[in-house]
Scaffold this motif. Sequence first.
Motif, PDB file in Angstrom:
ATOM      1  N   ASP A  27       0.843  -1.346   0.120  1.00 47.52           N
ATOM      2  CA  ASP A  27      -0.153   0.124   0.108  1.00 47.52           C
ATOM      3  C   ASP A  27       0.709   1.362  -0.031  1.00 47.52           C
ATOM      4  N   ASP A  28       0.351   2.487  -0.416  1.00 45.97           N
ATOM      5  CA  ASP A  28       0.642   3.658  -0.187  1.00 45.97           C
ATOM      6  C   ASP A  28       1.594   4.126  -1.330  1.00 45.97           C
ATOM      7  N   HIS A  38      -6.147   3.274  -3.742  1.00 47.90           N
ATOM      8  CA  HIS A  38      -5.808   3.434  -2.348  1.00 47.90           C
ATOM      9  C   HIS A  38      -6.330   5.070  -1.775  1.00 47.90           C
ATOM     10  N   HIS A  49       3.568  -2.458   3.045  1.00 51.25           N
ATOM     11  CA  HIS A  49       3.708  -0.911   2.544  1.00 51.25           C
ATOM     12  C   HIS A  49       4.991  -0.712   1.784  1.00 51.25           C
TER      13      HIS A  49
END
Length: 277
Positions: free
Chosen positions: A97-98, A148, A242
């Motif tokens: 993620d991110d 996201h 992440h």
Amino acid sequence: MKKDQLLTRRRVLIAGTGVVGAAATAGVLTRVTGDAPAGSVPAGGPQARSPLNSSAYRLQPLTGYAPPRAAPRRTLVRREPLLRLSGRGRTMVLTFDDGPDPRYTPAILDTLAAYDVRAMFFVCGEMAADHRELLARMADEGHVVGNHTWSHPLLTRLSRRQIHSEMARTSDVIEDAYGERPEWFRAPYGAWNRTAFRLGAELGMEPLAWTVDTLDWTAPGTRFIVDRVEDGAAPGVVVLSHDAGGDRSQSVRALRRYLPELLDSGYHVTVPRRDYA
Ligand code: ZN
């Protein structure tokens, strides 16, 4: 992007999706707990496909190129996100993620490529807009890119209009850089509400949470992250890590250790697919 490059990316992407669908009986997602469908109720079940191994699928001819859909597919409005995959087999999904972040994402992609494994990247629009080449690489290498949001806000504090903007802008930049609109979204901090579910469905995306949180964002040490993944490993598990948002060097190193161990343990590490009629 030149059209032939786009075609090449789509071709690889389609091939990658094919092997996932073939290998992952676990591609059937669980927790269909939605209420009223946004459109019609999806068929839900996997299409019957003959198994293909990872070398064979590259030999499959491209049988149908179609331009991106003008409208998102009809998607069930859920009341809670998907947390894991169901089905037979020792299948797991790795999600990052991110990002994308040029400091860490390329190293993660390198490791996934070394083991011929596909993963999911839930990107933020503002990161993706600055690093489109990394989304192009994800497409080239058969990974799945999810939405996201644009700026990683707490959606539950935003208006419907703001949530829509966060999601729609991100889908647009993903489509531009990756070549396909995203079919999955994940709320920042795992904080969902009904508006997010409904808007996600309207944009043609399924909500995917996770089963195992590596807690890598706390920089707990590489060994800790490896242990979290290996202790949590089980059929259908979705792992949260992440590739941006801070120093993710531990996440990069941990993947190099747990990925081969998962594969040695007989896990098939892959991405989910959606099978809607
Ligand atoms: Zn996040």
